[in-house]
Design a protein around this motif. Sequence first.
Motif, PDB file in Angstrom:
ATOM      1  N   PRO A   1      -4.953   6.903  -3.239  1.00 41.29           N
ATOM      2  CA  PRO A   1      -5.030   7.432  -1.995  1.00 41.29           C
ATOM      3  C   PRO A   1      -5.352   8.933  -2.048  1.00 41.29           C
ATOM      4  O   PRO A   1      -4.561   9.877  -2.740  1.00 41.29           O
ATOM      5  N   GLU A   2      -6.371   9.358  -1.491  1.00 38.07           N
ATOM      6  CA  GLU A   2      -6.818  10.797  -1.469  1.00 38.07           C
ATOM      7  C   GLU A   2      -5.635  11.621  -1.035  1.00 38.07           C
ATOM      8  O   GLU A   2      -5.399  12.842  -1.330  1.00 38.07           O
ATOM      9  N   PHE A   3      -4.887  11.127  -0.051  1.00 35.22           N
ATOM     10  CA  PHE A   3      -3.898  12.198   0.826  1.00 35.22           C
ATOM     11  C   PHE A   3      -2.752  12.626  -0.381  1.00 35.22           C
ATOM     12  O   PHE A   3      -2.201  13.561   0.007  1.00 35.22           O
ATOM     13  N   ILE A   4      -2.595  11.890  -1.226  1.00 33.79           N
ATOM     14  CA  ILE A   4      -1.553  12.265  -2.397  1.00 33.79           C
ATOM     15  C   ILE A   4      -2.231  13.645  -2.935  1.00 33.79           C
ATOM     16  O   ILE A   4      -1.110  14.382  -3.240  1.00 33.79           O
ATOM     17  N   GLY A   5      -3.222  13.948  -3.062  1.00 33.25           N
ATOM     18  CA  GLY A   5      -3.659  15.448  -3.397  1.00 33.25           C
ATOM     19  C   GLY A   5      -3.150  16.326  -2.514  1.00 33.25           C
ATOM     20  O   GLY A   5      -3.155  17.579  -2.931  1.00 33.25           O
ATOM     21  N   SER A   6      -2.837  15.809  -1.382  1.00 32.70           N
ATOM     22  CA  SER A   6      -2.166  17.013  -0.296  1.00 32.70           C
ATOM     23  C   SER A   6      -0.755  17.275  -0.449  1.00 32.70           C
ATOM     24  O   SER A   6      -0.178  18.348   0.369  1.00 32.70           O
ATOM     25  N   LEU A   7      -0.186  16.828  -1.192  1.00 36.04           N
ATOM     26  CA  LEU A   7       1.181  16.973  -1.633  1.00 36.04           C
ATOM     27  C   LEU A   7       1.306  18.235  -2.555  1.00 36.04           C
ATOM     28  O   LEU A   7       1.348  18.047  -3.747  1.00 36.04           O
ATOM     29  N   SER A   8       1.385  19.439  -1.668  1.00 28.93           N
ATOM     30  CA  SER A   8       1.221  20.588  -2.523  1.00 28.93           C
ATOM     31  C   SER A   8       2.440  20.845  -3.325  1.00 28.93           C
ATOM     32  O   SER A   8       2.006  21.636  -4.331  1.00 28.93           O
ATOM     33  N   LYS A   9       3.551  20.409  -3.417  1.00 32.10           N
ATOM     34  CA  LYS A   9       4.579  20.870  -4.218  1.00 32.10           C
ATOM     35  C   LYS A   9       4.661  19.875  -5.322  1.00 32.10           C
ATOM     36  O   LYS A   9       5.501  20.014  -6.461  1.00 32.10           O
TER      37      LYS A   9
ATOM     38  N   THR B   1       0.991  -1.076  -0.189  1.00 29.05           N
ATOM     39  CA  THR B   1       0.076   0.028   0.198  1.00 29.05           C
ATOM     40  C   THR B   1       0.948   1.226   0.030  1.00 29.05           C
ATOM     41  O   THR B   1       2.224   1.090   0.413  1.00 29.05           O
ATOM     42  N   ILE B   2       0.180   2.301  -0.266  1.00 33.61           N
ATOM     43  CA  ILE B   2       1.071   3.638  -0.456  1.00 33.61           C
ATOM     44  C   ILE B   2       0.703   4.104   0.915  1.00 33.61           C
ATOM     45  O   ILE B   2      -0.443   4.628   1.077  1.00 33.61           O
ATOM     46  N   SER B   3       1.753   4.524   1.732  1.00 38.40           N
ATOM     47  CA  SER B   3       1.692   5.120   3.197  1.00 38.40           C
ATOM     48  C   SER B   3       1.455   6.463   3.168  1.00 38.40           C
ATOM     49  O   SER B   3       2.115   7.232   2.312  1.00 38.40           O
ATOM     50  N   ARG B   4       0.671   6.823   4.146  1.00 39.06           N
ATOM     51  CA  ARG B   4       0.387   8.373   4.370  1.00 39.06           C
ATOM     52  C   ARG B   4       1.851   8.983   4.806  1.00 39.06           C
ATOM     53  O   ARG B   4       1.838  10.299   4.864  1.00 39.06           O
ATOM     54  N   ALA B   5       3.056   8.254   4.896  1.00 33.55           N
ATOM     55  CA  ALA B   5       4.226   8.724   5.561  1.00 33.55           C
ATOM     56  C   ALA B   5       4.775   9.690   4.389  1.00 33.55           C
ATOM     57  O   ALA B   5       5.331  10.515   4.787  1.00 33.55           O
ATOM     58  N   LEU B   6       4.286   9.382   3.089  1.00 32.11           N
ATOM     59  CA  LEU B   6       4.660  10.571   2.256  1.00 32.11           C
ATOM     60  C   LEU B   6       4.386  11.895   2.348  1.00 32.11           C
ATOM     61  O   LEU B   6       4.993  12.570   1.799  1.00 32.11           O
TER      62      LEU B   6
ATOM     63  N   LYS C   1     -10.081  15.301  -5.303  1.00 29.76           N
ATOM     64  CA  LYS C   1      -8.736  16.259  -5.055  1.00 29.76           C
ATOM     65  C   LYS C   1      -7.950  16.674  -6.291  1.00 29.76           C
ATOM     66  O   LYS C   1      -7.333  17.643  -6.314  1.00 29.76           O
ATOM     67  N   PHE C   2      -7.448  15.460  -7.041  1.00 30.17           N
ATOM     68  CA  PHE C   2      -6.749  15.443  -8.126  1.00 30.17           C
ATOM     69  C   PHE C   2      -7.168  16.300  -9.198  1.00 30.17           C
ATOM     70  O   PHE C   2      -6.363  16.997 -10.156  1.00 30.17           O
ATOM     71  N   ARG C   3      -8.398  16.245  -9.402  1.00 22.62           N
ATOM     72  CA  ARG C   3      -9.155  16.638 -10.931  1.00 22.62           C
ATOM     73  C   ARG C   3      -8.706  18.233 -10.694  1.00 22.62           C
ATOM     74  O   ARG C   3      -8.837  18.565 -12.162  1.00 22.62           O
TER      75      ARG C   3
END
Length: 166
Positions: free
Chosen positions: A133-141, A106-111, A158-160
């Motif tokens: 995962p939804e949280f990847i959309g929070s990687l603002s840079k 799985t892709i961990s939120r640790a990213l 969130k990605f769209r």
Amino acid sequence: MSSKLFLLFENIALFSVIFFQLKPTTADSNNIIIRCIDEEREALLTFKRSLVDEHGVLSSWGREDDKRDCCKWRGVRCSNTTGQVKVLNLRTSDYEFARRKFLKGTISRALLKLHDLRHLDLSNNDFGGSPVPEFIGSLSKLRYLSLSCGGPLELPRKFRNHSRLE
């Protein structure tokens, strides 16, 4: 006589400081050691624990003294000035993929702790068909994202609207 001796020692000390302390540094990677940020190293190790690595793809990642610099780990690239992780490229080559030598899990939120991450490529790995995962959309840079694995992927809402992605 003592004042001349004092001046001689003062000049020797000054010369030593200038010669040994102020020597120019070069951008040559053999001379400058940039260590990754501890929090980011721990985040990458947490991410590693969320994966199944049957073929030692991430064998360069670890806590041992010779592996502490995460900027030297396979697939990790850091800023030369800040040491922050900018690139995480764990794409499995087509050759390795055909031989089933890929990461699973799985892709961990640790990213999310990789605050300056701009390039994330986890393509040709097996994340069990789970959605992005939804949280990847929070990687603002983040500017580049590849999670392809041969099948269609559904991007979270969130990605769209994430206009910075290429």
